[in-house]
Design an enzyme around this catalytic site. Sequence first.
Site, PDB file in Angstrom:
ATOM      1  N   SER A   1       9.511   2.509  10.426  1.00  0.00           N
ATOM      2  CA  SER A   1      10.204   1.221  10.440  1.00  0.00           C
ATOM      3  C   SER A   1      11.694   1.416  10.701  1.00  0.00           C
ATOM      4  O   SER A   1      12.320   0.629  11.419  1.00  0.00           O
ATOM      5  CB  SER A   1      10.000   0.501   9.106  1.00  0.00           C
ATOM      6  OG  SER A   1       8.707  -0.048   9.017  1.00  0.00           O
TER       7      SER A   1
ATOM      8  N   THR B   1       1.971   5.338   8.828  1.00  0.00           N
ATOM      9  CA  THR B   1       1.730   5.523   7.391  1.00  0.00           C
ATOM     10  C   THR B   1       0.575   6.489   7.163  1.00  0.00           C
ATOM     11  O   THR B   1       0.676   7.432   6.371  1.00  0.00           O
ATOM     12  CB  THR B   1       1.440   4.184   6.707  1.00  0.00           C
ATOM     13  OG1 THR B   1       2.494   3.257   6.986  1.00  0.00           O
ATOM     14  CG2 THR B   1       1.343   4.360   5.198  1.00  0.00           C
TER      15      THR B   1
ATOM     16  N   LYS C   1      10.293  -6.335  -1.745  1.00  0.00           N
ATOM     17  CA  LYS C   1       8.852  -6.534  -1.551  1.00  0.00           C
ATOM     18  C   LYS C   1       8.525  -8.001  -1.805  1.00  0.00           C
ATOM     19  O   LYS C   1       9.272  -8.717  -2.474  1.00  0.00           O
ATOM     20  CB  LYS C   1       8.050  -5.658  -2.512  1.00  0.00           C
ATOM     21  CG  LYS C   1       6.679  -5.295  -2.001  1.00  0.00           C
ATOM     22  CD  LYS C   1       6.727  -4.189  -0.974  1.00  0.00           C
ATOM     23  CE  LYS C   1       5.346  -3.648  -0.673  1.00  0.00           C
ATOM     24  NZ  LYS C   1       5.373  -2.439   0.158  1.00  0.00           N
TER      25      LYS C   1
ATOM     26  N   ASN D   1      -5.814   0.228   7.930  1.00  0.00           N
ATOM     27  CA  ASN D   1      -4.955   0.970   8.850  1.00  0.00           C
ATOM     28  C   ASN D   1      -4.557   2.336   8.292  1.00  0.00           C
ATOM     29  O   ASN D   1      -4.647   3.356   8.980  1.00  0.00           O
ATOM     30  CB  ASN D   1      -3.701   0.137   9.151  1.00  0.00           C
ATOM     31  CG  ASN D   1      -2.858   0.754  10.244  1.00  0.00           C
ATOM     32  OD1 ASN D   1      -3.324   1.003  11.344  1.00  0.00           O
ATOM     33  ND2 ASN D   1      -1.594   1.036   9.926  1.00  0.00           N
TER      34      ASN D   1
ATOM     35  N   LYS E   1      14.522  -3.263   1.993  1.00  0.00           N
ATOM     36  CA  LYS E   1      13.458  -2.965   2.961  1.00  0.00           C
ATOM     37  C   LYS E   1      12.125  -2.911   2.251  1.00  0.00           C
ATOM     38  O   LYS E   1      11.996  -2.283   1.203  1.00  0.00           O
ATOM     39  CB  LYS E   1      13.717  -1.590   3.617  1.00  0.00           C
ATOM     40  CG  LYS E   1      12.745  -1.282   4.754  1.00  0.00           C
ATOM     41  CD  LYS E   1      13.160  -2.009   5.998  1.00  0.00           C
ATOM     42  CE  LYS E   1      12.143  -1.835   7.134  1.00  0.00           C
ATOM     43  NZ  LYS E   1      10.927  -2.652   6.949  1.00  0.00           N
TER      44      LYS E   1
ATOM     45  N   LYS F   1      11.387   5.001  -2.628  1.00  0.00           N
ATOM     46  CA  LYS F   1      10.804   5.542  -1.401  1.00  0.00           C
ATOM     47  C   LYS F   1      11.856   5.706  -0.307  1.00  0.00           C
ATOM     48  O   LYS F   1      11.929   6.747   0.345  1.00  0.00           O
ATOM     49  CB  LYS F   1       9.673   4.625  -0.921  1.00  0.00           C
ATOM     50  CG  LYS F   1       8.883   5.169   0.255  1.00  0.00           C
ATOM     51  CD  LYS F   1       7.820   4.184   0.733  1.00  0.00           C
ATOM     52  CE  LYS F   1       6.786   3.914  -0.317  1.00  0.00           C
ATOM     53  NZ  LYS F   1       5.696   3.055   0.200  1.00  0.00           N
TER      54      LYS F   1
END
Length: 434
Positions: free
Chosen positions: A367, A207, A119, A238, A83, A107
């Site tokens: 998510s 986030t 990633k 954001n 992820k 994380k």
Amino acid sequence: MTAITVELNNKIKKAPVRGMMENVMEQFNSAADHIDLHPNIRKILSITNNEIIVHFPVKMDNGEVEIFTGYRVQHNNALGPYKGGLRYHPTVDIDAARALAMWMTWKTSLAGLPYGGGKGGIQLDPSNYSQGELERITRRFTYALADNIGPEHDIPAPDVNTNSQTMAWIADTYMSTRPPAERTANQHVVTGKPEGSGGLEGRDRATGYGVFLNIKFWAERTNEALYDKKFSVQGFGNVGYWAAYFLEKEGAKLVAAQDAFGSIENQTGISVENLLNYNKANNGSIVDFPEASEIAKESFFETDCDICIPAALGNQITKDNAPKIKAKLIAEGANGPTNGDGEKILLERGITVIPDILCNSGGVVASYFEWLQNRNGELWQLDEVMAKLDKKMKESFDKVFEYSEREGMDMRTAAYCIAIRRIEKAYVQRGIFP
């Protein structure tokens, strides 16, 4: 047709890595030493599982073909599917993707999610391309990745310079390559989609809201009041905007901001909403905002404030500027914004750092909620999402804060110890094939 190359890390001899990868390995090894991590598991977690590099052609608006290079690094999937985000930025390369993928593993583990870490992205500056070109680049990249992503295998999400529209293009392209009977069942191949296309209500702010929550939890634990606290934000995208938005609601004052174009300051306070509106009207730049004065880029971290939120890119706080930081709290909205040398100086000066794998984990938690929502055919309302996010983030913060206090260590090392222990437990219980 340009050939697509797929390179797996177990087939390549790699050169020594500097920069972010060096930072993440230093952080990993420090925690691994503290918990006396089993040598075999240390070996496994020190490398990535797979590294995919794809070169693909895209026809530009002028009819010319341009070749792009995309990356997807899959670090570890002991706890579940890979992820992590996809970013479009000139700094994207294999080394950055390795470090960021490894951070994602820690994380997701720290947050208690059934995920591993991945990633990637494309090395480009999106401002140089039209919307139509970005759509074709995204769809061709998705096609090039082929079966290297999937809703139960590797689930991308937005990151730097990508957004819900990018995710909608990826989801549509991926689902179009599946057999007709399977298409709707693959909607959760990505998260961070628009709400009308399977996205989660509240994902846009998750986030930044998570960054705010960690600051709030820290204030509660240290008997600090957020009212009238001064804070600065590096990166008014954001994450930076929503963190500032919620802090302002608590009575804190934004006194400085920085983006890719410049830095501004006003010690009497900057209206977050006014800055957002100006940013939108000024082609995404905060430069020349009339309610603040321009300051030198290199002076940003010297701003007189109580809380500093680096929410841009990695390696921003270093040994060069760490001695000048006036804030008593660094809340890492970005991934890897503080390098090892910089953090040593901050800790020696008594400055608290809420680490990225804890502080900005609200996005990956949301998510997970979106992934569950799609997988189960459910639809969650905003108040339900925010309540779940509050609960999950509080659990993670409390574990890290208490471990840090109990063991007499900084919060980053504490977070790593908790995250790595969970992965170690999975390997111990399952064993190593064969």
